[in-house]
Design a protein around this motif. Structure first.
Motif, PDB file in Angstrom:
ATOM      1  N   ARG A  67       0.812  -1.234   0.000  1.00 43.10           N
ATOM      2  CA  ARG A  67       0.000   0.000   0.000  1.00 43.10           C
ATOM      3  C   ARG A  67       0.839   1.276   0.000  1.00 43.10           C
ATOM      4  O   ARG A  67       0.491   2.260  -0.631  1.00 43.10           O
ATOM      5  CB  ARG A  67      -0.862   0.010   1.275  1.00 43.10           C
ATOM      6  CG  ARG A  67      -2.282  -0.446   1.080  1.00 43.10           C
ATOM      7  CD  ARG A  67      -3.054  -0.218   2.383  1.00 43.10           C
ATOM      8  NE  ARG A  67      -3.240   1.213   2.652  1.00 43.10           N
ATOM      9  CZ  ARG A  67      -4.160   1.968   2.080  1.00 43.10           C
ATOM     10  NH1 ARG A  67      -4.986   1.436   1.207  1.00 43.10           N
ATOM     11  NH2 ARG A  67      -4.261   3.250   2.382  1.00 43.10           N
ATOM     12  N   ASP A  68       1.940   1.233   0.738  1.00 44.07           N
ATOM     13  CA  ASP A  68       2.699   2.468   0.968  1.00 44.07           C
ATOM     14  C   ASP A  68       4.056   2.486   0.261  1.00 44.07           C
ATOM     15  O   ASP A  68       4.872   3.368   0.531  1.00 44.07           O
ATOM     16  CB  ASP A  68       2.933   2.649   2.481  1.00 44.07           C
ATOM     17  CG  ASP A  68       1.609   2.614   3.225  1.00 44.07           C
ATOM     18  OD1 ASP A  68       0.656   3.241   2.729  1.00 44.07           O
ATOM     19  OD2 ASP A  68       1.547   1.926   4.270  1.00 44.07           O
ATOM     20  N   THR A  69       4.295   1.499  -0.600  1.00 49.20           N
ATOM     21  CA  THR A  69       5.606   1.458  -1.271  1.00 49.20           C
ATOM     22  C   THR A  69       5.436   1.283  -2.776  1.00 49.20           C
ATOM     23  O   THR A  69       4.858   0.297  -3.237  1.00 49.20           O
ATOM     24  CB  THR A  69       6.474   0.286  -0.738  1.00 49.20           C
ATOM     25  OG1 THR A  69       6.389   0.275   0.690  1.00 49.20           O
ATOM     26  CG2 THR A  69       7.913   0.420  -1.178  1.00 49.20           C
ATOM     27  N   VAL A  70       5.959   2.276  -3.483  1.00 52.26           N
ATOM     28  CA  VAL A  70       5.971   2.203  -4.952  1.00 52.26           C
ATOM     29  C   VAL A  70       7.376   1.797  -5.374  1.00 52.26           C
ATOM     30  O   VAL A  70       8.363   2.280  -4.805  1.00 52.26           O
ATOM     31  CB  VAL A  70       5.627   3.582  -5.559  1.00 52.26           C
ATOM     32  CG1 VAL A  70       5.944   3.633  -7.048  1.00 52.26           C
ATOM     33  CG2 VAL A  70       4.148   3.924  -5.326  1.00 52.26           C
ATOM     34  N   LEU A  71       7.460   0.905  -6.338  1.00 49.09           N
ATOM     35  CA  LEU A  71       8.750   0.633  -6.971  1.00 49.09           C
ATOM     36  C   LEU A  71       8.683   1.279  -8.350  1.00 49.09           C
ATOM     37  O   LEU A  71       7.768   0.979  -9.130  1.00 49.09           O
ATOM     38  CB  LEU A  71       9.017  -0.869  -7.099  1.00 49.09           C
ATOM     39  CG  LEU A  71      10.397  -1.181  -7.656  1.00 49.09           C
ATOM     40  CD1 LEU A  71      11.458  -1.060  -6.561  1.00 49.09           C
ATOM     41  CD2 LEU A  71      10.445  -2.572  -8.265  1.00 49.09           C
ATOM     42  N   ALA A  72       9.622   2.170  -8.633  1.00 47.74           N
ATOM     43  CA  ALA A  72       9.553   2.944  -9.885  1.00 47.74           C
ATOM     44  C   ALA A  72      10.914   2.946 -10.567  1.00 47.74           C
ATOM     45  O   ALA A  72      11.940   3.139  -9.922  1.00 47.74           O
ATOM     46  CB  ALA A  72       9.141   4.378  -9.572  1.00 47.74           C
ATOM     47  N   SER A  73      10.875   2.730 -11.882  1.00 45.42           N
ATOM     48  CA  SER A  73      12.103   2.824 -12.659  1.00 45.42           C
ATOM     49  C   SER A  73      11.885   3.843 -13.771  1.00 45.42           C
ATOM     50  O   SER A  73      11.082   3.620 -14.679  1.00 45.42           O
ATOM     51  CB  SER A  73      12.467   1.464 -13.257  1.00 45.42           C
ATOM     52  OG  SER A  73      13.586   1.599 -14.103  1.00 45.42           O
ATOM     53  N   ALA A  74      12.592   4.971 -13.685  1.00 43.72           N
ATOM     54  CA  ALA A  74      12.429   6.022 -14.704  1.00 43.72           C
ATOM     55  C   ALA A  74      13.025   5.563 -16.029  1.00 43.72           C
ATOM     56  O   ALA A  74      12.545   5.928 -17.097  1.00 43.72           O
ATOM     57  CB  ALA A  74      13.104   7.303 -14.223  1.00 43.72           C
ATOM     58  N   ASP A  75      14.062   4.746 -15.957  1.00 45.28           N
ATOM     59  CA  ASP A  75      14.734   4.283 -17.172  1.00 45.28           C
ATOM     60  C   ASP A  75      14.354   2.825 -17.422  1.00 45.28           C
ATOM     61  O   ASP A  75      14.589   1.960 -16.572  1.00 45.28           O
ATOM     62  CB  ASP A  75      16.260   4.419 -16.973  1.00 45.28           C
ATOM     63  CG  ASP A  75      17.032   4.040 -18.227  1.00 45.28           C
ATOM     64  OD1 ASP A  75      16.402   3.846 -19.291  1.00 45.28           O
ATOM     65  OD2 ASP A  75      18.267   3.936 -18.136  1.00 45.28           O
ATOM     66  N   CYS A  76      13.737   2.555 -18.578  1.00 46.92           N
ATOM     67  CA  CYS A  76      13.385   1.182 -18.951  1.00 46.92           C
ATOM     68  C   CYS A  76      13.936   0.895 -20.346  1.00 46.92           C
ATOM     69  O   CYS A  76      14.108   1.808 -21.155  1.00 46.92           O
ATOM     70  CB  CYS A  76      11.871   0.989 -18.954  1.00 46.92           C
ATOM     71  SG  CYS A  76      11.172   0.968 -17.292  1.00 46.92           S
TER      72      CYS A  76
END
Ligand SMILES: C[S@@+](CC[C@H](N)C(=O)[O-])C[C@H]1O[C@@H](n2cnc3c(N)ncnc32)[C@H](O)[C@@H]1O
Length: 296
Positions: free
Chosen positions: A115-124
Motif C-alpha cells: 500500500r505504501d511502497t511504490v517501486l519505480a524505474s524512470a529508465d526502462c
C-alpha cells in the motif's frame, strides 16, 4: 537491483534465466545488477527505486517529480495502483505503423509493492508499455499473422533489408514473411514443403521452392543479404541448420524463430545466444518461441 518483466506466460523461463537470488512480484523479477541480457524479459527496469508514499496523491507527485511518462505494471493493490495511475499524464497506447521511429519520450514503469511502497524505474529498456508493440495491422495483404513478428523485429532493431537485396525465407508458407520482404523490394527465395498463398507466390520478386529447408544447399544458393527462418522444427535441428549457413560464410544477416514444443529447450537457447554477435529475444508477437538474430 535491476527489474525484469517476464513476457506473459514465460515467468518460469525468466526465473531460470536469472537464477538465484531474485525477488518476484507477479511478472516482475528483481535481481542484483548489473543488467544482464535476458531473452524472456519483455522489458527491463534499469533504475528501480523504492518510494515510501503517504497517499495516492503523494505517490503520483513523487513519480511526476522523477519524470513525465509512466506505465503501470499492477501486481497487487490494483485499485490503489489504478488511482495513482489516473493522476499521471496520459500515455498514448495508439498502435504504430511498421518501420516508424521508436517513441523518443522516456517511459518509466512503476508498481505497488505494498500500500505504501511504490517501486519505480524512470529508465526502462523498452519505449513501449511493458515492451508490448502494437501495430496498425494489415488485414488485406499478408496471408498469415506471422508478418507481425518481422514488423516488430525490423521496427525495434531499426534494421531491415534494402530494396534489391537477396533474401531467403525458410518455412515461408503461407507467406506472411515473404509478403513483408517482397513489399520491401527484396528478391525473395522462399522455401517450404507447403505452397505459398497464390497471391504471394504471384508477386514478381518472389521465387518459391517446394522442398525441405534442410535440403537447401548454401553453396548452391550463393551469397545472400539475409537468411530468415520460421520453420517449425526442434531447436537443435534449427541450430544445426544455422551452423551450416554460418560455416558457409555466405549470409550477412540472420533472423530465425526458435520454436519450442512442450518443454523449453534452455540448453539449445543458450547455445544460440553464445554465437558471436547474436541476440536472442522474445518479441511481443512471439508465442512459445524466441527470435535469434545476428546482424552485420
Ligand atoms: C509458422 S509457419 C511459417 C509462417 C510464415 N513465416 C508466414 O509468415 O506465413 C511454419 C512453416 O514451417 C514449414 N515447415 C516445417 N518443416 C519444414 C521443413 N523441413 N522445410 C521447410 N518448411 C518446413 C511448415 O510447412 C510451415 O509452413
Amino acid at each position: 537491483m535491476i527489474g525484469y518483466l517476464a513476457a506473459e506466460g514465460f515467468e518460469e523461463e525468466l526465473a531460470r534465466e536469472l537464477g538465484a537470488p531474485h525477488e518476484r512480484h507477479g511478472r516482475l523479477f528483481l535481481a542484483p545488477g548489473p543488467e544482464r541480457s535476458a531473452a524472456w524479459a519483455a522489458n527491463v527496469w534499469r533504475t528501480p527505486v523504492r518510494l515510501e508514499v503517504r497517499s495516492i496523491a503523494d505517490a503520483a507527485a513523487q513519480l511526476r517529480a522523477l519524470q513525465r511518462n509512466w506505465a503501470l505494471y499492477s501486481a497487487r493493490d490494483h485499485r490503489r495502483a489504478a488511482l495513482i495511475d489516473a493522476r499521471l499524464p496520459h500515455v498514448s497506447a495508439k498502435p504504430i505503423a511498421p518501420f516508424s521511429p521508436l517513441p523518443a519520450a522516456p517511459l518509466g514503469s512503476f508498481t505497488l509493492l505494498d500500500r505504501d511502497t511504490v517501486l519505480a524505474s524512470a529508465d526502462c529498456a523498452s519505449p513501449f508499455p511493458h515492451g508490448e508493440v502494437r501495430f496498425v495491422e494489415d488485414h488485406e495483404g499478408p496471408p498469415s499473422r506471422a508478418y507481425l513478428k518481422l514488423w516488430e523485429l525490423f521496427t525495434l532493431s531499426g534494421r531491415w533489408p534494402a530494396p534489391g537485396e537477396r533474401v531467403v525465407d525458410l518455412g515461408a508458407a503461407p507467406g506472411g514473411w515473404t509478403w513483408v520482404l517482397a513489399s520491401l523490394g527484396c528478391r525473395v527465395l522462399s522455401v517450404d514443403k507447403a505452397p505459398l498463398d497464390p497471391r504471394v507466390a504471384a508477386l514478381p520478386n518472389v521465387e518459391h521452392r517446394t522442398q525441405s529447408a534442410f535440403a537447401l544447399d548454401p553453396a548452391e544458393v550463393g551469397p545472400i543479404d539475409w537468411l530468415f527462418s520460421d520453420v517449425i522444427c526442434y531447436p537443435k535441428r534449427l541450430l544445426g541448420l544455422v551452423e551450416r549457413w554460418l560455416a558457409a560464410g555466405n549470409v550477412r544477416n540472420f533472423a530465425c524463430t526458435i520454436k519450442f514444443q512442450g518443454e523449453t529447450d534452455h540448453e539449445t537457447a543458450t547455445r544460440f545466444a553464445a554465437i558471436e554477435g547474436a541476440r536472442l529475444r522474445h518479441l511481443s508477437h512471439n508465442r512459445h518461441e524466441l527470435t535469434w538474430t545476428r546482424l552485420a
